[in-house]
Design an enzyme around this catalytic site. Structure first.
Site, short mmCIF file in Angstrom:
data_model
loop_
_atom_site.label_atom_id
_atom_site.label_comp_id
_atom_site.label_asym_id
_atom_site.label_seq_id
_atom_site.Cartn_x
_atom_site.Cartn_y
_atom_site.Cartn_z
N GLY A 57 0.83 -1.21 0.00
CA GLY A 57 0.00 0.00 0.00
C GLY A 57 0.85 1.25 0.00
O GLY A 57 1.95 1.26 -0.57
N SER A 58 0.36 2.29 0.66
CA SER A 58 1.02 3.59 0.58
C SER A 58 2.23 3.66 1.52
O SER A 58 2.31 2.93 2.52
CB SER A 58 0.03 4.68 0.97
OG SER A 58 -0.32 4.57 2.32
N GLU A 108 5.48 -3.34 1.13
CA GLU A 108 5.83 -2.92 -0.23
C GLU A 108 5.09 -1.62 -0.46
O GLU A 108 3.85 -1.57 -0.40
CB GLU A 108 5.37 -3.99 -1.22
CG GLU A 108 5.91 -3.74 -2.60
CD GLU A 108 4.94 -4.21 -3.66
OE1 GLU A 108 4.54 -5.39 -3.63
OE2 GLU A 108 4.56 -3.38 -4.49
N CYS A 147 2.31 -0.76 -8.94
CA CYS A 147 3.49 -0.34 -8.17
C CYS A 147 4.70 -0.26 -9.09
O CYS A 147 5.70 0.35 -8.72
CB CYS A 147 3.73 -1.29 -7.02
SG CYS A 147 3.59 -3.00 -7.48
P1 NAP Z 1 -3.14 2.54 2.06
O1 NAP Z 1 -3.94 3.74 2.30
O2 NAP Z 1 -1.77 2.51 2.62
O3 NAP Z 1 -3.96 1.30 2.65
C1 NAP Z 1 -3.41 -0.01 2.67
C2 NAP Z 1 -3.92 -0.74 3.90
O4 NAP Z 1 -3.38 -0.19 5.08
C3 NAP Z 1 -5.42 -0.69 4.06
O5 NAP Z 1 -5.84 -1.91 4.59
C4 NAP Z 1 -5.62 0.44 5.03
O6 NAP Z 1 -6.81 0.29 5.77
C5 NAP Z 1 -4.43 0.27 5.93
N1 NAP Z 1 -3.95 1.51 6.52
C6 NAP Z 1 -3.48 2.60 5.84
N2 NAP Z 1 -3.08 3.54 6.71
C7 NAP Z 1 -3.29 3.04 7.95
C8 NAP Z 1 -3.07 3.55 9.26
N3 NAP Z 1 -2.52 4.75 9.46
N4 NAP Z 1 -3.42 2.78 10.30
C9 NAP Z 1 -3.97 1.57 10.09
N5 NAP Z 1 -4.21 1.04 8.88
C10 NAP Z 1 -3.87 1.77 7.83
O7 NAP Z 1 -3.01 2.21 0.54
P2 NAP Z 1 -4.10 2.17 -0.63
O8 NAP Z 1 -5.44 2.58 -0.14
O9 NAP Z 1 -3.98 0.85 -1.24
O10 NAP Z 1 -3.54 3.19 -1.67
C11 NAP Z 1 -3.20 4.48 -1.38
C12 NAP Z 1 -1.86 4.78 -2.01
O11 NAP Z 1 -0.94 3.69 -1.79
C13 NAP Z 1 -1.87 4.91 -3.49
O12 NAP Z 1 -2.28 6.18 -3.88
C14 NAP Z 1 -0.44 4.57 -3.84
O13 NAP Z 1 0.38 5.70 -3.70
C15 NAP Z 1 -0.04 3.55 -2.86
N6 NAP Z 1 -0.09 2.14 -3.34
C16 NAP Z 1 1.06 1.44 -3.51
C17 NAP Z 1 1.01 0.11 -3.92
C18 NAP Z 1 2.23 -0.71 -4.12
O14 NAP Z 1 2.11 -1.75 -4.73
N7 NAP Z 1 3.37 -0.35 -3.62
C19 NAP Z 1 -0.21 -0.49 -4.13
C20 NAP Z 1 -1.37 0.24 -3.93
C21 NAP Z 1 -1.28 1.54 -3.52
P3 NAP Z 1 -8.24 0.66 5.14
O15 NAP Z 1 -8.43 -0.21 3.94
O16 NAP Z 1 -9.16 0.31 6.23
O17 NAP Z 1 -8.16 2.12 4.80
#
Ligand code: NAP
Length: 500
Positions: free
Chosen positions: A222-223, A246, A280
């Site tokens: 994720g992020s 990642e 990613c």
């Molecule tokens: P995200 O916001 O980091 O969420 C990923 C997971 O982590 C979700 O299950 C989220 O929960 C949880 N989470 C996030 N912040 C948290 C916190 N502070 N405390 C507890 N749990 C937390 O990522 P995303 O929604 O997939 O995408 C957002 C951004 O991530 C994108 O714009 C991109 O920049 C990046 N991304 C990177 C990759 C990669 O492959 N490296 C893949 C996808 C996205 P919830 O679902 O409950 O919100």
């Protein structure tokens, strides 16, 4: 505060499917404890038996492909063709791990015989990698199958002998629930211990999971911000645990002069806009001679964007690219088409000079998750050497070169290998093969641990830790370490690799 997780259709912005209840802390505790209870039995199942279970899960997912793909398309707008392929990739990933288990070298069985005549004297030592316990897996938003409930982290952790609790991504709750149903039924039918796999919903449930004493390691996609917050939580526990995140990646591509022909532009635009750029490994940063910029611009202008996975991502793409367009650091070269859908965006190409880029490195290496790229123009490839070395850690680095560029390509690869986990020659970074030789990782901020990969056979190493048995009777050793090698696996015996 809402007690449910609701999915949305990114094409319309309307709710999709039934809401799924958030998992309260008491239920997270029950699920994590059940996974910990299931772990000992699962971890000592012979690897060949775990392999059969993984194959049964794969078959069950394939059998429900139509329903799963339709549900995921409703919640992600990624399209049926892409999602059908992604589910197949997911089930083939489970099958690859079955192969890994049968082959057996993943446990790195190492046998040293006693030698009292050396200094220091050596007793009988037998080393093997053993599963850690219960693993928490955070699903990704952009791969509702391959990096989600039954994705790579879950497959590799179950293969290793760990039990798994998944934190579903809030952008696709119905897909997560349906996938979990199929996985749970298949595990039960295959005779896996009850509780070996579980799932939780809601942001707070993920926090509770990372803090739970039964959880021994975490996998995350994720992020950078979310990953960092959860990484810090894992490290801040009284008993810190391994956290494999990642995160963000800019994926630099260097087009060397001999390869800078208009033919290259179509491949670039296709890679940039695949899956609305929500990969990613999206090629978001290109170093190229000025002469190629018009062709790259035309190719991007001919593309169409699409609906992004969720409103937050759409807003973040728009805000990031608007800010870049309004700055004096880069100019807009061209824009593709924005379809008339709720959370749709248009592909965008920006350009700047290598001088401006180097002076504003931090700002201009910010990831704009989606179909946007920045072309950094150069006159001589040697201008790139210092700037490539300063790039933030990234999953991939790509070089496009003609034969006349080969010496320079080698020099660029030597620089990129310090910042990137996979170095690609004359191809594009999107598309991550699931294979024995794959490495999907890299230095921070592309991951939280540059030693490991989240894709491919060796991703199993995140969940297994070494233990050495000293002077134990043969019959009391794990089968992998017994004299007769009953499993017939490759082993290192007194320093020599032996393949039976
Ligand atoms: P995200 O916001 O980091 O969420 C990923 C997971 O982590 C979700 O299950 C989220 O929960 C949880 N989470 C996030 N912040 C948290 C916190 N502070 N405390 C507890 N749990 C937390 O990522 P995303 O929604 O997939 O995408 C957002 C951004 O991530 C994108 O714009 C991109 O920049 C990046 N991304 C990177 C990759 C990669 O492959 N490296 C893949 C996808 C996205 P919830 O679902 O409950 O919100």
């Amino acid at each position: 505060m809402s007690h449910v997780v609701q999915g949305y259709n990114p094409r319309t912005g309307e709710p999709f499917g039934e809401p799924v209840a958030k998992t309260p802390d008491s239920e997270v505790d029950r699920i994590a404890s059940a996974a910990a209870t299931a772990f000992p039995a699962w971890s000592v199942e012979p690897a060949a038996d775990r392999a059969v279970v993984l194959e049964k899960v794969a078959d069950a997912l394939d059998a429900e492909s139509d329903l799963l793909v339709a549900t995921a398309d409703g919640e992600t707008a990624l399209g049926v063709p892409r999602l059908t392929t992604e589910l197949k990739r997911t089930t083939n990933q489970l099958r690859l791990f079955a192969e890994v288990l049968r082959e057996g070298s993943y446990v790195e069985a190492t046998l040293d015989s006693a030698n009292p005549d050396i200094i220091p004297p050596r007793p009988v030592l037998r080393r093997v990698l053993r599963p850690l316990g219960t693993v928490a897996v955070f699903s990704a938003s952009n791969f509702p199958f391959a990096f989600s409930v039954a994705g790579g982290d879950t497959a590799s952790a179950l293969a290793s002998g760990c039990s798994v609790v998944v934190k579903a991504h809030s952008a696709h709750p119905s897909t997560s629930r349906e996938t979990a149903r199929v996985v749970l039924d298949a595990l039960r039918d295959a005779g896996a211990p009850e509780g070996v796999f579980g799932i939780v919903y809601g942001t707070e449930s993920g926090v509770a999971l990372v803090k739970h004493p039964a959880v021994r390691a975490v996998g995350f996609t994720g992020s950078t911000g979310g990953g960092r917050a959860l990484f810090d939580l894992a490290q801040g526990r009284p008993d810190p645990i391994p956290f494999y995140g990642e995160l963000g990646s800019v994926n630099p591509t260097v087009i060397l002069p001999g390869a800078a022909t208009p033919d290259i532009a179509a491949g670039f635009a296709a890679s940039l806009t695949m899956g609305v750029g929500q990969f990613c490994t999206n090629p978001g940063l290109v170093f190229a001679p000025e002469s190629i910029v018009p062709a790259l611009g035309e190719a991007v202008a001919a593309t169409s964007g699409g609906a992004m996975l969720n409103e937050r991502m759409c807003d973040s793409y728009k805000a990031g690219t608007d800010a870049l367009a309004a700055s004096d650091l880069a100019s807009v070269v061209s824009s593709g088409v924005r379809p008339d859908e709720a959370w749709a965006v248009a592909p965008l190409l920006f350009s700047t000079s290598v001088k401006v880029f180097e002076e504003n490195l931090e700002k201009l290496t910010e990831e704009h998750f989606g179909p946007a790229a920045l072309v950094v123009t150069y006159s001589e490839p040697s201008e790139l050497h210092s700037v490539l070395a300063k790039l933030p850690g990234t999953l991939t680095g790509t070089v496009h070169a003609a034969e006349s560029d080969h010496a320079e390509a080698g020099a660029v690869a030597e620089i990129l290998r310090h910042v990137a986990g996979r170095i690609i020659f004359n191809a594009w970074p999107t598309g991550v093969a699931v294979a024995w030789g794959q490495h999907h990782g890299g230095p921070w901020p592309s991951t939280t641990n540059p030693l490991h990969t989240s894709v491919g056979a060796t991703s199993i190493r995140r969940w297994i830790a070494p233990v050495t048995y000293q002077s134990w009777p043969d019959a009391l050793l794990p089968a992998e370490l017994q004299d007769a090698n009953p499993l017939g696996i490759p082993r290192r015996v007194d320093g020599v690799l032996v393949v039976d």
